[in-house]
Scaffold this active site. Structure first.
Site, PDB file in Angstrom:
ATOM      1  N   HIS A  52     -13.553  21.381   0.605  1.00 13.90           N
ATOM      2  CA  HIS A  52     -12.519  21.296   1.601  1.00 13.90           C
ATOM      3  C   HIS A  52     -10.987  21.835   0.928  1.00 13.90           C
ATOM      4  O   HIS A  52     -10.067  21.800   1.533  1.00 13.90           O
ATOM      5  CB  HIS A  52     -12.530  20.153   2.271  1.00 13.90           C
ATOM      6  CG  HIS A  52     -11.872  19.063   1.395  1.00 13.90           C
ATOM      7  ND1 HIS A  52     -12.860  18.353   0.422  1.00 13.90           N
ATOM      8  CD2 HIS A  52     -10.682  18.420   1.251  1.00 13.90           C
ATOM      9  CE1 HIS A  52     -11.940  17.432  -0.041  1.00 13.90           C
ATOM     10  NE2 HIS A  52     -10.434  17.656   0.176  1.00 13.90           N
TER      11      HIS A  52
HETATM   12  C1  UD1 Z   1      -6.899  15.975   3.480  1.00 11.10           C
HETATM   13  C2  UD1 Z   1      -6.129  15.522   2.085  1.00 11.10           C
HETATM   14  C3  UD1 Z   1      -7.154  15.631   0.906  1.00 11.10           C
HETATM   15  C4  UD1 Z   1      -8.498  14.867   0.822  1.00 11.10           C
HETATM   16  C5  UD1 Z   1      -9.159  15.472   2.421  1.00 11.10           C
HETATM   17  C6  UD1 Z   1     -10.160  14.791   2.758  1.00 11.10           C
HETATM   18  C7  UD1 Z   1      -3.811  15.930   2.054  1.00 11.10           C
HETATM   19  C8  UD1 Z   1      -2.694  16.843   1.385  1.00 11.10           C
HETATM   20  N1  UD1 Z   1      -4.882  16.238   1.728  1.00 11.10           N
HETATM   21  O1  UD1 Z   1      -7.051  17.289   3.295  1.00 11.10           O
HETATM   22  O2  UD1 Z   1      -6.490  15.109  -0.331  1.00 11.10           O
HETATM   23  O3  UD1 Z   1      -9.277  15.090   0.168  1.00 11.10           O
HETATM   24  O4  UD1 Z   1      -7.976  14.904   3.655  1.00 11.10           O
HETATM   25  O5  UD1 Z   1     -10.687  14.910   3.988  1.00 11.10           O
HETATM   26  O6  UD1 Z   1      -3.308  14.801   2.499  1.00 11.10           O
HETATM   27  N2  UD1 Z   1      -8.754  18.360  10.855  1.00 11.10           N
HETATM   28  C9  UD1 Z   1      -9.602  18.219  12.116  1.00 11.10           C
HETATM   29  N3  UD1 Z   1      -9.902  16.824  12.150  1.00 11.10           N
HETATM   30  C10 UD1 Z   1      -9.696  15.785  11.504  1.00 11.10           C
HETATM   31  C11 UD1 Z   1      -8.830  16.173  10.384  1.00 11.10           C
HETATM   32  C12 UD1 Z   1      -8.666  17.387  10.124  1.00 11.10           C
HETATM   33  O7  UD1 Z   1      -9.824  19.252  12.843  1.00 11.10           O
HETATM   34  O8  UD1 Z   1      -9.782  14.617  11.791  1.00 11.10           O
HETATM   35  C13 UD1 Z   1      -8.630  19.936  10.508  1.00 11.10           C
HETATM   36  C14 UD1 Z   1      -7.422  20.311  11.222  1.00 11.10           C
HETATM   37  O9  UD1 Z   1      -7.414  21.584  11.523  1.00 11.10           O
HETATM   38  C15 UD1 Z   1      -6.083  20.158  10.057  1.00 11.10           C
HETATM   39  C16 UD1 Z   1      -7.186  20.564   8.874  1.00 11.10           C
HETATM   40  O10 UD1 Z   1      -8.484  20.097   9.154  1.00 11.10           O
HETATM   41  O11 UD1 Z   1      -5.119  21.221  10.100  1.00 11.10           O
HETATM   42  C17 UD1 Z   1      -6.811  20.079   7.405  1.00 11.10           C
HETATM   43  O12 UD1 Z   1      -6.483  18.461   7.821  1.00 11.10           O
HETATM   44  P1  UD1 Z   1      -5.353  17.900   6.526  1.00 11.10           P
HETATM   45  O13 UD1 Z   1      -5.298  16.395   6.891  1.00 11.10           O
HETATM   46  O14 UD1 Z   1      -4.135  18.230   6.724  1.00 11.10           O
HETATM   47  O15 UD1 Z   1      -5.830  18.178   5.237  1.00 11.10           O
HETATM   48  P2  UD1 Z   1      -7.415  18.153   4.661  1.00 11.10           P
HETATM   49  O16 UD1 Z   1      -7.779  19.476   4.257  1.00 11.10           O
HETATM   50  O17 UD1 Z   1      -8.361  17.124   5.479  1.00 11.10           O
END
Ligand code: UD1
Length: 365
Positions: A207
């Site tokens: 991820h």
């Molecule tokens: C985040 C953390 C990372 C951690 C990871 C675990 C930061 C900078 N990064 O990264 O350190 O290892 O979580 O999962 O805080 N999304 C969904 N549903 C959700 C959550 C996310 O659809 O419940 C999608 C959204 O489109 C979002 C993307 O995933 O834009 C990224 O989510 P985000 O929390 O920004 O970062 P992660 O890549 O999950």
């Protein structure tokens, strides 16, 4: 009695906060725990499932920030957390790990003069292109108390000028969750549902933006996985970010037609524990999985050039192999050719009792 706000935001926070809240509830004369969920992760599979599996009480406050750019997400957490802090007036705030919610809440505390403790302090990848590395460095700079999982973390903090009296080596709190739930995870039927035989499959998770948002890198990793897949099936629980980029980068057809790569939805804590604990090999770019596989003695290849968790390499079963397909395949085959489990030892204080040490330190501070 200490009133403590425990902040959770994203998936890797839940297994770190659950043992702390549970320990506080057991010591109810000393602690009044309060849980704030920022809502950085909000899908049922990324959040709710973990509350259920880890027996984490429902949050007292849900900030509902959701997804956005880093600046917008971090700012939204700060704006919404500040009034909670002003109203609840806790003695301490605990933030864990390195996600955007961690830094956002730590900053709010430092501006309002509320004491903040950082659990999993001092880890450094020395790769400042990772958003998590920036979150770690800045959170550690403003934290009043820094709880470290291993000696390398203490050294990193001292080298950055953090006074020794603010640092406490307490061990790895995520392992409290792992050891508590390992027996219960046997009830999960995930291996049966996927018709997998113990030690005859591999698990992959991906991820990190550097891997899954970049078409060339993602393609190189898929090349390697397809080659390894000729040797044994690979199960791939897909993070929502990765699901989105598989479509956006045009890999959907390729992975759908793959005979060896089995894409499934993200799993809850217990199902995922049962899945990786029975795997022959794990390939990942996650931080926490490097630690969990080290404790369970499962070979792990980390698909990144650096790791902020060097003890998992020096003592454990982890290898940082980067994203070159030749190197990934070589190391995977070497691991699969081993007949016995790799020699490893579990780092000191990764013993299931870290939450208790954190609470003791809070009482003494
Ligand atoms: C985040 C953390 C990372 C951690 C990871 C675990 C930061 C900078 N990064 O990264 O350190 O290892 O979580 O999962 O805080 N999304 C969904 N549903 C959700 C959550 C996310 O659809 O419940 C999608 C959204 O489109 C979002 C993307 O995933 O834009 C990224 O989510 P985000 O929390 O920004 O970062 P992660 O890549 O999950």
């Amino acid at each position: 009695m200490l009133k403590v706000i425990n902040v959770v935001g994203a998936r890797p926070n839940f297994m770190k906060v659950a043992p702390i809240v549970e320990a506080m509830k057991r010591r109810e004369r000393e602690f009044a725990p309060f849980v704030v969920h920022t809502g950085q992760h909000y899908d049922a599979a990324m959040s709710e499932a973990f509350f259920r599996d880890l027996e984490l009480p429902a949050p007292d406050v849900y900030l509902g920030v959701g997804s956005a750019s880093h600046a917008a997400q971090t700012a939204a957490v700060m704006e919404r957390f500040e009034p909670v802090l002003l109203q609840e007036k806790p003695d301490w705030v605990i933030v864990v790990g390195d996600v955007n919610s961690t830094l956002a809440c730590a900053l709010v505390c430092s501006k309002l003069g509320v004491k903040v403790a950082h659990v999993e302090a001092g880890l450094r990848s020395r790769d400042r292109t990772m958003p998590e590395e920036i979150n770690r460095i800045l959170t550690d700079q403003v934290a009043d108390l820094l709880f470290t999982p291993s000696e390398d973390a203490d050294k990193n903090l001292l080298a950055e000028g953090i006074p020794a009296e603010r640092i406490r080596l307490v061990g790895n709190v995520m392992i409290d969750s792992l050891l508590k739930h390992l027996p219960g995870a046997d009830k999960s039927l995930i291996r049966e549902q996927l018709s997998l035989t113990e030690k005859e499959y591999a698990v992959v998770t991906l991820h990190r933006p550097a891997n899954v948002d970049c078409p060339d890198t993602f393609a190189r990793i898929l090349d390697a996985l397809e080659t390894i897949g000729h040797r044994l099936p690979i199960v791939f629980p897909v993070h929502p970010r990765t699901r989105r980029t598989i479509t956006e980068l045009g890999f959907a057809k390729r992975v759908a037609e793959s005979k060896t790569l089995r894409l499934i939805e993200p799993l809850g804590y217990l199902d995922f524990l049962r899945l990786y604990s029975g795997a022959r090999l794990v390939l990942t770019d996650s931080g926490g999985i490097q630690e969990e596989t080290t404790v369970l003695g499962i070979p792990c290849l980390t698909l990144r050039e650096t790791t902020e968790r060097p003890v998992t390499v020096s003592l454990g079963t982890n290898k940082s192999v980067g994203t070159d397909p030749g190197k990934i395949v070589f190391e995977a085959m070497a691991a699969l050719d081993e007949n016995s489990r790799p020699k490893h030892s579990v780092p000191a204080l990764w013993d299931g009792h870290t939450a208790g040490r954190i609470l003791d330190a809070l009482v003494q501070s």
